[in-house]
Write a protein that holds these residues in place. Structure first.
Motif, mmCIF file in Angstrom:
data_model
loop_
_atom_site.group_PDB
_atom_site.id
_atom_site.type_symbol
_atom_site.label_atom_id
_atom_site.label_comp_id
_atom_site.label_asym_id
_atom_site.label_seq_id
_atom_site.Cartn_x
_atom_site.Cartn_y
_atom_site.Cartn_z
ATOM 1 N N THR A 84 0.876 -1.186 0.000
ATOM 2 C CA THR A 84 0.000 0.000 0.000
ATOM 3 C C THR A 84 0.910 1.232 0.000
ATOM 4 O O THR A 84 1.867 1.298 0.765
ATOM 5 N N ILE A 85 0.589 2.153 -0.874
ATOM 6 C CA ILE A 85 1.404 3.374 -0.966
ATOM 7 C C ILE A 85 0.628 4.477 -0.277
ATOM 8 O O ILE A 85 -0.433 4.876 -0.757
ATOM 9 N N GLY A 86 1.129 4.911 0.853
ATOM 10 C CA GLY A 86 0.404 5.937 1.622
ATOM 11 C C GLY A 86 -0.808 5.325 2.306
ATOM 12 O O GLY A 86 -0.662 4.581 3.266
ATOM 13 N N VAL A 87 -1.988 5.626 1.795
ATOM 14 C CA VAL A 87 -3.220 5.074 2.378
ATOM 15 C C VAL A 87 -4.244 4.748 1.294
ATOM 16 O O VAL A 87 -4.131 5.206 0.167
ATOM 17 N N ASP A 88 -5.202 4.001 1.717
ATOM 18 C CA ASP A 88 -6.309 3.617 0.861
ATOM 19 C C ASP A 88 -7.512 3.532 1.801
ATOM 20 O O ASP A 88 -7.299 3.396 3.011
ATOM 21 N N PHE A 89 -8.731 3.610 1.287
ATOM 22 C CA PHE A 89 -9.833 3.355 2.221
ATOM 23 C C PHE A 89 -11.022 2.698 1.555
ATOM 24 O O PHE A 89 -11.204 2.787 0.340
ATOM 25 N N GLU A 90 -11.802 2.029 2.368
ATOM 26 C CA GLU A 90 -13.027 1.360 1.923
ATOM 27 C C GLU A 90 -14.154 1.827 2.830
ATOM 28 O O GLU A 90 -13.952 2.023 4.026
ATOM 29 N N MET A 91 -15.338 1.974 2.229
ATOM 30 C CA MET A 91 -16.508 2.338 3.027
ATOM 31 C C MET A 91 -17.357 1.092 3.219
ATOM 32 O O MET A 91 -17.553 0.341 2.267
ATOM 33 N N GLU A 92 -17.845 0.888 4.400
ATOM 34 C CA GLU A 92 -18.761 -0.230 4.648
ATOM 35 C C GLU A 92 -19.982 0.299 5.372
ATOM 36 O O GLU A 92 -19.853 1.001 6.383
#
Ligand SMILES: Nc1nc2c(ncn2[C@@H]2O[C@H](COP(=O)(O)OP(=O)(O)OP(=O)(O)O)[C@@H](O)[C@H]2O)c(=O)[nH]1
Ligand SMILES: [Mg+2]
Length: 259
Positions: A84-92
């Motif tokens: 992962t480069i930096g950040v990522d996000f998922e919504m649930e």
């Protein structure tokens, strides 16, 4: 009219999911706090249904943070490592006790060179998941440092902590037993709830995230009720002070005295 699609049927929580190990959990109660259940029944959950709660996932590189989130959110598993480069996000989106509840799962980079970018996203978390690899003791040893860094940006008194061991499929039951003993010790010191999962087999992944969502929901509703109560107390003082009561006469006297 809501513009959001309905919550998936497998994201509905009607009862409090139980903890994994009674020795290291945030609370051992069988059900949601009665104040929370009542508030949900009476639709007194304030802004909880409209807000998005932030959860950050931190831990060493390659411990399996991304795979854990992908297993839960997309039901997929990739055996190839892509940092992962930096950040990522998922919504649930969930529905807890009939109330819509959204979690934003922030997947941060474990690689040292990306840590600086990732840490700028730590702020404002309601829950922190500290991940380690059950087949790598050094990743467990590093969890305290990850926690310390994440807490610098958050309020330690209100944030919920979870310590999760990943890759359970890679170790034997006897190796697991030894690792679990050490992990529970660390979790207790951190005041975190301990879980172990495998993103490859899917073992405990759903149960774990449901527990995170439910406890985050519970603490959001309790905080909302506290805010409402504080406002009500303010109102009572205001209402009664309009009445002919002690507060008013005291204030009148005071103002006369100052005239
Ligand atoms: N056997 C097994 N392998 C896993 C599991 N979870 C992750 N892996 C593997 O471990 C490697 C790293 O997984 P990631 O999820 O990318 O790790 P990460 O913590 O996100 O790594 P960074 O993004 O660099 O911080 C990949 O090759 C995955 O396939 C698991 O539960 N079991
Ligand atoms: Mg990753």
């Amino acid at each position: 009219m809501s513009v959001l699609p309905p919550v998936r049927r497998d994201r509905i929580v009607a009862e409090l999911p139980q903890c994994f190990k009674k020795e290291a959990c945030l609370h051992t109660k069988d059900s949601f706090h009665s104040k929370v259940t009542n508030a949900c029944k009476q639709q007194r959950t304030g802004t909880v249904g409209f807000k998005i709660s932030k959860v950050i996932v931190v831990g060493d590189l390659s411990v399996g943070k991304t795979c854990m989130i992908n297993r839960f959110c997309k039901d997929v598993f990739d055996k190839n490592y892509k940092a992962t480069i930096g950040v990522d996000f998922e919504m649930e989106r969930f529905e807890v006790l009939g109330v819509p509840f959204s979690l934003q799962l922030w997947d941060t980079a474990g690689q040292e060179r990306f840590k600086c970018i990732a840490s700028t996203y730590y702020r404002g978390a309601q829950a922190i998941i500290i991940a380690f690899d059950l087949s790598d003791i050094s990743s467990l040893e590093h969890t305290k440092q990850w926690l310390q860094d994440a807490l610098k940006e958050n309020d330690p008194s209100s944030v919920l902590l979870f310590l999760v061991g990943s890759k359970k499929d890679l170790i034997s039951p006897s190796q697991y037993a030894l690792m679990e003993r050490d992990a529970i010790k660390v979790a207790k010191e951190m005041q975190a709830e301990y879980w172990s999962v495998s993103s490859l087999t899917g073992e405990n992944v759903k149960e774990f995230f449901f527990r995170v969502a439910s406890l985050t929901f519970e603490s959001s509703v309790l905080a909302e009720l506290e805010k409402t109560n504080a406002r009500k107390i303010g109102e009572v003082v205001r209402i009664t002070s309009n009445d002919n009561n002690l507060y008013l006469s005291t204030r009148k006297n005071k103002s006369k005295c100052c005239q």
